[in-house]
Motif scaffolding. Structure first.
Motif, PDB file in Angstrom:
ATOM      1  N   SER A   1     -26.136 -28.824 -38.625  1.00  0.00           N
ATOM      2  CA  SER A   1     -26.064 -27.608 -37.813  1.00  0.00           C
ATOM      3  C   SER A   1     -27.076 -27.666 -36.694  1.00  0.00           C
ATOM      4  O   SER A   1     -28.159 -28.226 -36.849  1.00  0.00           O
ATOM      5  CB  SER A   1     -26.379 -26.380 -38.676  1.00  0.00           C
ATOM      6  N   GLY A   2     -26.710 -27.057 -35.581  1.00  0.00           N
ATOM      7  CA  GLY A   2     -27.640 -26.952 -34.466  1.00  0.00           C
ATOM      8  C   GLY A   2     -26.953 -26.440 -33.223  1.00  0.00           C
ATOM      9  O   GLY A   2     -25.778 -26.746 -32.983  1.00  0.00           O
ATOM     10  N   ASP A   3     -27.649 -25.628 -32.466  1.00  0.00           N
ATOM     11  CA  ASP A   3     -27.131 -25.090 -31.213  1.00  0.00           C
ATOM     12  C   ASP A   3     -25.793 -24.380 -31.384  1.00  0.00           C
ATOM     13  O   ASP A   3     -24.915 -24.467 -30.528  1.00  0.00           O
ATOM     14  CB  ASP A   3     -27.010 -26.191 -30.153  1.00  0.00           C
ATOM     15  N   GLY A   4     -25.619 -23.696 -32.521  1.00  0.00           N
ATOM     16  CA  GLY A   4     -24.401 -22.931 -32.768  1.00  0.00           C
ATOM     17  C   GLY A   4     -23.202 -23.752 -33.172  1.00  0.00           C
ATOM     18  O   GLY A   4     -22.085 -23.242 -33.241  1.00  0.00           O
TER      19      GLY A   4
ATOM     20  N   GLU B   1     -21.548 -26.596 -36.017  1.00  0.00           N
ATOM     21  CA  GLU B   1     -21.693 -27.243 -37.322  1.00  0.00           C
ATOM     22  C   GLU B   1     -20.645 -28.334 -37.457  1.00  0.00           C
ATOM     23  O   GLU B   1     -19.465 -28.113 -37.203  1.00  0.00           O
ATOM     24  CB  GLU B   1     -21.534 -26.236 -38.455  1.00  0.00           C
TER      25      GLU B   1
END
Length: 146
Positions: free
Chosen positions: A43-46, A48
């Motif tokens: 996950s990251g920056d909205g 997944e």
């Protein structure tokens, strides 16, 4: 009517899960946010990205976020989709034709899976493609006991 609120995530097939995790870790520069025996999520920056060793995921599977998973599920079924469920051997079957996998909080009537933070379902559209939907749900995580 089903209401899609946006892109949820995409799950990619990973026949060699440890090798896939290593490749994505190297690419993204971070470990998975979640990992189990047959699934990992970055996950990251909205966004997944999920990796799964489940044998029924043969192609990328896009999960769409919906406001009400039960209503969206009913709408899709009314439009000709078939509710699916994961069974004990890890394959996917039409709801009602095989016993759902145990311990995964799967509703045997719909195939909707309840898990911490989300509810999800996979349906087969009339054209044979898989449609995946997810609804975010609040989680009350226990307080740190340390």
């Amino acid at each position: 009517m089903a209401r899609v609120t946006g892109f949820g995530n995409v799950v990619l097939p990973a026949r060699d899960l440890p090798a896939s995790i290593a490749a994505w870790t190297a690419l993204l520069g971070r470990q998975p946010a979640f990992q189990s025996d047959d699934f990992a999520a970055f996950s990251g920056d909205g966004v997944e990205i999920g990796l799964t060793a489940a044998p029924w995921v043969d192609h990328p599977l896009v999960f769409w976020t919906v406001q009400d998973i039960e209503q969206s599920h009913r709408t899709l079924v009314a439009a000709g989709a078939t509710a699916m469920t994961e069974v004990a051997d890890g394959t996917l079957a039409e709801v009602g034709t095989a016993e759902a996998a145990e311990g995964d909080n799967i509703d045997p009537a719909t195939g909707i899976v309840d898990m911490p933070g989300a509810r999800l379902a996979v349906l087969k559209a009339a054209d044979g493609n898989l449609i995946a939907i997810t609804q975010e749900v609040p989680v009350d995580w226990p307080a740190d006991q340390s």
